[in-house]
Every structure is written in structure tokens, then in C-alpha cells.
Scaffold this active site. Structure first.
Site, PDB file in Angstrom:
ATOM      1  N   CYS A 101       0.262   0.720   5.314  1.00 17.38           N
ATOM      2  CA  CYS A 101       0.514   0.871   3.874  1.00 17.38           C
ATOM      3  C   CYS A 101       1.974   1.198   3.584  1.00 17.38           C
ATOM      4  O   CYS A 101       2.515   0.788   2.551  1.00 17.38           O
ATOM      5  CB  CYS A 101      -0.403   1.944   3.292  1.00 17.38           C
ATOM      6  SG  CYS A 101      -2.155   1.483   3.323  1.00 17.38           S
ATOM      7  N   VAL A 102       2.628   1.931   4.478  1.00 23.96           N
ATOM      8  CA  VAL A 102       4.060   2.190   4.309  1.00 23.96           C
ATOM      9  C   VAL A 102       4.821   0.876   4.297  1.00 23.96           C
ATOM     10  O   VAL A 102       5.704   0.640   3.455  1.00 23.96           O
ATOM     11  CB  VAL A 102       4.592   3.110   5.425  1.00 23.96           C
ATOM     12  CG1 VAL A 102       6.108   3.130   5.428  1.00 23.96           C
ATOM     13  CG2 VAL A 102       4.052   4.529   5.265  1.00 23.96           C
TER      14      VAL A 102
END
Length: 354
Positions: A101-102
């Protein structure tokens, strides 16, 4: 949706679903009913058949709940600009040690900040970072997430931005379990990440240029009352309705597929959790599990790790749950229910400035 965009999206569908591990997926061609609807809406409003949402397909109510939450908080037209939401998403993901997700939200944030999307809500976009005049910067929003201080934005933006934080607190946990560390299929070379991200970001940016009608996903799930701990969303009836429906669905699935003793143990541990990483030891994990029947401890371990240290859920943990009798639906339900319980707790910490 343009024909060119569809031509790019179609071959990505299988590659997206190949990324899902531990549970079986539902292919785009085999999807029916609400699952097919969510898949179509995902491509239309997010740009791609996003694996973090599609992984929920073995349990359609969980798929609908995840999509409603993501769409109505992050994607639908509202008061907060998409850049602000991506900043919150990237900050939450970094704090939760979710590399997938980063990568996705950090790349999207950089893209929107460097090249603000024109032609949509242009009057509210800032000259460089896509922020409304006088609105919060990405740095301010990151500081808010990491320090749980006073919100750096007016109260009317709270339901969308806290809702985005809730969504990512949830997604980070299930992604850490059911996806790999990067948005790539298994065995793909690391060098492929750059080209893949360029394609994904292009499709996601394309979806930002179109207006995602507020509330269009709500009919996927029945109405439900807003839980007291989500009362912060009440200032925006659409966000409140979305979170109420989604939360009720996850709770229903949890009650059906996760043993009650497991839910009681995990709920008690989450209720006294201070939000910090409990670390790599096992004492904090083993002590509450000893009170469970032996055949329920593996699912209890899966759920408790999901809630408090999802990065520690590995093949062994999932295999033990399967050996104890859990199938795809039970494994997904345990992860989803525990992830949302922890996400609600983390947002409560954030808004109490604790």
C-alpha cells in the site's frame, strides 16, 4: 470508459488476481451478481481491478463492504481532494508497515502532487499539490496520522479523511496477509515494478478525471445503524451510511464464520490495545490463546495477529488454520473481521489525540 482504457484494463485482470495468496479468487469472467458489479465499478472508479479489494471475492458481503468503504471515503466526489486522501493513505500504510500500500498510494500521491488532474473540481485545486486553497498539505496530514494530534483541516473534512484512515487501517492488515510486498504477480522480476506502476498510476489517474457519483455503491448492502465508535462520521450522512452498512456486513460474516470464543478473545485484546506494535515475541500472543479450545487456537492466532501485528501472518499461520478445519471463507472472515476491529480502534486513538 474509453476503448483504449478498456484494452489496457482487460489483460491486467488476470495479473491482478494472480497476486492473491492463501485464498482462491473469482475471475472476472466467472464473477456474477454483486461480485461482477463490484468488479465493474472497481475498474470504472479506481481504474484497475485492485487486488486489495478483489481478494475478498470468496465472501461477497466482505467484497461489497470493502468496496463501499474504499469508494465512498476515497474515490467518490466529496469535500476533500483526492490528493489529501492519498496523503492519508500513504501515511497510514507507512505506519502499519504495509509495503504494497505504501508503494501504490505513495506513487499515486507523487503523481497527483506533481501533475494535478485538471478538468475536475478545478476551482478547488491548488497550483502544485492539488490541495484546496488554505487546505492541509501532505506533510501536515502525515504528521496528523503519525502523532495523533489536532486535525490540520476544518471539521467538515473529518468524515472523509478519518474514513480514509479507517479504510487503510483495514486494508493494510488484509493486504499484509493476502498479497505480497509489491503490486506484482508471483515470481515477477523486481525490475518490472517501475513499468507496472506507470501503467497502474496512469489508469488510476484516468479514473480521477471522471466524477465518481457519491453513494452509488451503497445499494450493495442493506442499511444499518452507525456504531457509536464511528459517530465521528455522522457529520457526513453518506460516509456514515457507507461505514454503517460495511461494518454491519463484516460483523455478520464474523458472527457466522469466526467462532464466538475467538471473537471474544480478540475483542478483549483489541479493547485494551494501545495501538503500538506488540513486537516479535510470543508472550502477548500465546497468553490469551491458551483459554481457547485447542481446535480454535489456530484461527485465534490468525485473527489476533491480523489485528495487532498483521505483518507476522505467514504461511505457517494460515496452514495451521486450514489444518484445524478453516477453508477460504473462514480464513478470509477471520482476517477481515479482526482487521476492521483493529482499524476502528486505531481511528479512535487518532481522533482522541492519544
Amino acid at each position: 470508459m474509453s476503448g483504449r482504457r478498456r484494452l489496457v484494463q482487460a489483460p491486467l485482470r488476470g495479473l491482478s488476481l494472480l497476486q492473491v495468496r492463501h485464498v482462491s479468487t473469482v475471475s472476472y469472467g466467472e464473477a456474477a451478481g454483486a461480485t461482477a458489479r463490484v468488479y465493474r465499478e472497481l475498474e470504472r472508479d479506481f481504474g484497475v481491478l485492485a487486488p486489495p479489494v478483489a481478494l475478498h471475492a470468496p465472501v461477497p458481503d466482505l467484497l461489497a463492504a470493502c468496496w463501499i468503504t474504499l469508494r465512498e471515503t476515497m474515490l467518490a466526489e466529496g469535500r476533500a481532494p483526492r490528493t489529501a486522501k492519498e496523503a492519508v493513505a500513504a501515511a497510514v500504510s507507512a505506519a502499519n508497515q504495509c509495503p504494497f500500500c505504501v508503494t501504490v498510494h505513495g506513487t499515486m500521491l507523487d503523481s497527483l502532487s506533481l501533475r494535478p488532474v485538471s478538468g475536475r473540481r478545478a476551482g478547488r485545486a491548488g497550483p502544485a499539490a492539488g490541495q484546496p486553497a488554505g487546505g492541509p498539505t501532505a506533510e501536515e496530514l502525515t504528521a496528523w496520522i503519525t502523532t495523533a494530534g489536532e486535525p490540520p483541516f476544518p471539521p467538515e473534512l473529518l468524515p472523509e479523511l478519518a474514513g480514509t484512515a479507517l479504510c487503510l487501517q483495514y486494508l493494510n492488515r488484509v493486504v499484509n496477509i493476502f498479497l505480497g510486498p509489491a503490486p506484482l504477480p508471483p515470481n515477477a522480476p523486481a525490475q518490472a515494478l517501475g513499468p507496472v506502476l506507470r501503467v497502474l498510476t496512469g489508469l488510476m489517474r484516468g479514473s480521477v478525471r471522471t466524477t465518481a457519483a457519491p453513494g452509488a455503491s451503497l445499494s450493495l448492502l442493506p442499511p444499518a445503524p452507525l456504531p457509536p465508535d464511528l459517530e465521528w462520521a455522522a457529520a457526513d450522512p453518506r460516509i456514515a451510511d457507507a461505514l454503517a452498512r460495511a461494518t454491519a456486513a463484516v460483523d455478520r460474516v464474523g458472527a457466522e464464520l469466526v467462532p464466538e470464543p475467538v471473537r471474544a478473545v480478540v475483542a478483549a485484546e483489541v479493547a485494551r490495545w494501545d495501538g503500538r506494535d506488540p513486537g516479535l515475541g510470543r508472550a502477548w500472543l500465546d497468553a490469551p490463546l491458551t483459554g481457547l479450545p485447542a481446535d480454535e487456537r489456530p484461527v485465534g492466532e490468525l485473527a489476533l495477529l491480523t489485528a495487532l501485528a498483521s505483518y507476522r501472518v505467514d504461511d505457517r499461520v494460515v496452514a495451521a488454520a486450514r489444518q484445524a478445519g478453516a477453508g477460504d471463507r473462514e480464513i478470509l472472515a477471520a482476517g477481515s473481521w479482526a482487521a476492521l476491529l483493529a482499524a476502528r480502534r486505531r481511528v479512535r486513538h487518532l481522533l482522541s489525540h492519544d
